[in-house]
Design an enzyme around this catalytic site. Structure first.
Site, PDB file in Angstrom:
ATOM      1  N   LYS A  78      49.146  42.236  32.571  1.00  0.00           N
ATOM      2  CA  LYS A  78      48.798  41.385  33.712  1.00  0.00           C
ATOM      3  C   LYS A  78      50.056  40.667  34.171  1.00  0.00           C
ATOM      4  O   LYS A  78      50.846  40.206  33.336  1.00  0.00           O
ATOM      5  CB  LYS A  78      47.721  40.376  33.270  1.00  0.00           C
ATOM      6  CG  LYS A  78      47.198  39.477  34.387  1.00  0.00           C
ATOM      7  CD  LYS A  78      46.071  38.573  33.871  1.00  0.00           C
ATOM      8  CE  LYS A  78      45.488  37.703  34.971  1.00  0.00           C
ATOM      9  NZ  LYS A  78      44.412  36.799  34.482  1.00  0.00           N
ATOM     10  N   SER A 153      40.024  37.022  37.054  1.00  0.00           N
ATOM     11  CA  SER A 153      41.242  37.261  37.797  1.00  0.00           C
ATOM     12  C   SER A 153      42.032  38.482  37.318  1.00  0.00           C
ATOM     13  O   SER A 153      42.882  38.986  38.051  1.00  0.00           O
ATOM     14  CB  SER A 153      42.147  36.028  37.692  1.00  0.00           C
ATOM     15  OG  SER A 153      42.527  35.805  36.339  1.00  0.00           O
ATOM     16  N   SER A 177      38.195  35.403  32.907  1.00  0.00           N
ATOM     17  CA  SER A 177      39.027  36.394  33.586  1.00  0.00           C
ATOM     18  C   SER A 177      39.321  37.677  32.830  1.00  0.00           C
ATOM     19  O   SER A 177      39.869  38.607  33.409  1.00  0.00           O
ATOM     20  CB  SER A 177      40.363  35.771  33.990  1.00  0.00           C
ATOM     21  OG  SER A 177      40.184  35.055  35.171  1.00  0.00           O
TER      22      SER A 177
HETATM   23  N1  GLN Z   1      37.121  32.684  37.818  1.00  0.00           N
HETATM   24  C1  GLN Z   1      37.552  31.531  37.104  1.00  0.00           C
HETATM   25  C2  GLN Z   1      38.434  30.696  37.989  1.00  0.00           C
HETATM   26  O1  GLN Z   1      38.569  31.022  39.100  1.00  0.00           O
HETATM   27  C3  GLN Z   1      38.232  31.920  35.828  1.00  0.00           C
HETATM   28  C4  GLN Z   1      39.588  32.423  36.017  1.00  0.00           C
HETATM   29  C5  GLN Z   1      40.282  32.759  34.741  1.00  0.00           C
HETATM   30  O2  GLN Z   1      39.661  32.913  33.700  1.00  0.00           O
HETATM   31  N2  GLN Z   1      41.608  32.809  34.819  1.00  0.00           N
HETATM   32  O3  GLN Z   1      38.992  29.729  37.601  1.00  0.00           O
END
Ligand code: GLN
Length: 485
Positions: A78, A153, A177
């Site tokens: 990532k 994400s 995420s």
């Molecule tokens: N979707 C969540 C957010 O927008 C989690 C994102 C993540 O785990 N990095 O914060």
């Protein structure tokens, strides 16, 4: 059989027995990337030259008997973990040209293990999102249905594994995420205990919640990846000096005599009936595997989204203060003095969602509001954590849905941040409590979209987590389909 479709453990055996080479595996992966990447867009940056250099070195190491479990295996990263010499954008304009002068600890461990890096995967900007639509570098599409989002994400890592554009991948999970995109793309994804994997060189979003973890094609590969990345690191003061067992030892143990809890608060109205069906079937499988299923309660669950969306933006607003146009990446040329240069660099460098989080976070931390928001949220977080402590007195593991719905359409939730935030309703508590969680494929909807089931265990019980995930996978015998792209 194309090599890119195989798992780490299958390839490992072939490499050991001289049936294939890392160069051949890497060629297969890049052939696949060439065929599908235009449609899926899993990667922000491809590092083909580096990958082939690493593959050649891996083959030499294998030949001289110096190979390990990840030697010669293409692992996608990532674009939030720093890679020395390879740009690391975090999906943001503001880091578009940032080339880190050092490796994150996980990347260093993979290099030392002889892994091959095909590239850096797409993600929501600064990992803020659930759909990979906030990336500055364009959207990623779900390999199972190109009109749908892959989750986020870490959407690029999930789609790369699902589409065989790598063998396994690394993501980060602050509120879901890893687990959410893994569920929506039909692969395995695990968030380890907070402190289990070093965060050194992980670009910070919310430091008390962020954790790095693997994406893989099956549970065995997940254990192999965990063996490679877990462990104390003096460079991350929040990493914990606890012993790291060989996680592959847990895979065949079974769950006879286990008690598995079903949190009643997780079966709420609004959950998609096909997701609900798939998760209920998964519970039956767990029971058939010998475990006793009981109902448990996590009474403060209803507050998790609200608590998270105070704590995560608060920490983000502080972490993102460092992007001032001076030290990293993008700088606006238009400001007339230093203050204006800061403002203009940040205004042009960050996307809308990141700005929204910075504003919410700055507000929650400001004097006069701190007690009402940040402090209150931290207090409720302690209650959420206590819910899990109580629950694990009654059961060995928890089973739950990962997401309320299967993958949704591209653009569907972009104008409604609240709807987007609610995607994380079943994944967030795990981060707030710091416990480990895993998403394992548990079936498909009628229209062919994958669904995942989530398992949770107590702090530093990744071994048990992999044990139940592997037992489930073995008994469920979910047919392994491949997306047609
Ligand atoms: N979707 C969540 C957010 O927008 C989690 C994102 C993540 O785990 N990095 O914060």
């Amino acid at each position: 059989m194309e090599l890119s479709t195989l798992t780490i453990h299958e390839l490992q055996r072939m490499l050991r027995e001289g049936e294939t080479t890392s160069v051949a595996i890497t060629e297969s992966v890049f052939k696949r990337i060439e065929a599908v990447e235009d449609k899926v867009h899993s990667y922000i940056t491809l590092t083909e030259d580096l990958a082939f250099q690493q593959a050649e070195q891996a083959d030499r190491n294998m030949q001289s008997g110096r190979g390990g479990p990840l030697t010669g295996i293409p692992i996608a990263l990532k674009d939030i973990v720093c890679t020395e010499g390879t740009r690391t954008t975090c999906g943001s304009h503001i880091l578009e040209n940032f080339i880190p002068p050092y490796d994150s600890t996980v990347v260093r461990k993979f290099r030392e293990a002889g892994a091959v890096f095909p590239g850096k995967t797409n993600m929501d900007e600064f990992a803020m999102g659930s759909s990979t639509e906030t990336s500055y570098f364009g959207i990623t599409r779900n390999p199972w249905d190109l009109s749908k989002i892959p989750g986020g994400s870490s959407g690029g890592s999930a789609s790369a594994v699902a589409a065989d554009e790598c063998i396994a991948a690394i993501g980060s999970d602050t509120g879901g995420s890893i687990r959410q995109p893994a569920a929506l793309c039909g692969v395995v994804g695990m968030k380890p205990t907070y402190g289990r994997v070093s965060r050194y060189g992980l670009i910070a979003f919310a430091s008390s919640l962020d954790q790095i973890g693997p994406f893989s094609k099956d549970v065995e590969d997940c254990a192999i990846m965990m063996n490679a990345i877990a462990g104390y690191d003096p460079k991350d003061s929040t990493s914990v000096p606890a012993e790291v067992p060989d996680y592959t030892r847990f895979l065949s143990k079974g769950i006879e005599d286990w008690t598995v809890g079903v949190p009643k608060e997780y079966f709420i109205e609004g959950i998609d009936p096909e997701v609900l069906d798939a998760v209920k079937r998964a519970m039956q499988v767990v029971e058939d595997a010998g475990a006793k299923i009981i109902e448990i309660s996590l009474p403060h669950s209803e507050y998790c989204v609200a608590v998270y969306y105070v704590i995560a933006p608060s920490e983000a607003s502080s972490n993102l203060a460092r992007y001032d146009g001076v030290r990293y990446g993008f700088r606006s040329r238009e400001g007339r003095d230093l203050m204006e240069m800061y403002k203009m660099s940040r205004s042009a460098g960050f996307g809308d969602e990141v700005k929204r989080r910075i504003m919410i976070g700055t507000h929650s931390l400001s004097s006069g509001y701190y007690d009402a928001y940040y402090k209150k949220a931290s207090q409720v977080r302690a209650l959420l954590r206590r819910d899990f402590d109580e629950a694990f007195r009654q059961c060995d593991a928890i089973i739950a849905p990962v997401t309320p719905t299967p993958a949704f359409g591209i653009g569907e939730k972009m104008d409604d941040p609240l709807q987007m935030y609610l995607c994380d309703i079943f994944t967030i508590s795990c981060n707030l409590a710091g416990i480990p969680g895993i998403s394992v494929p548990c079936g498909y909807t009628k229209s062919g979209l994958p669904v995942g089931v989530q398992f949770l265990t107590g702090h530093f019980e990744e071994g048990k987590l992999l044990q139940i995930a592997a037992a489930y996978e073995r008994h469920a015998e979910i047919e392994r389909r491949r997306p047609e792209i």
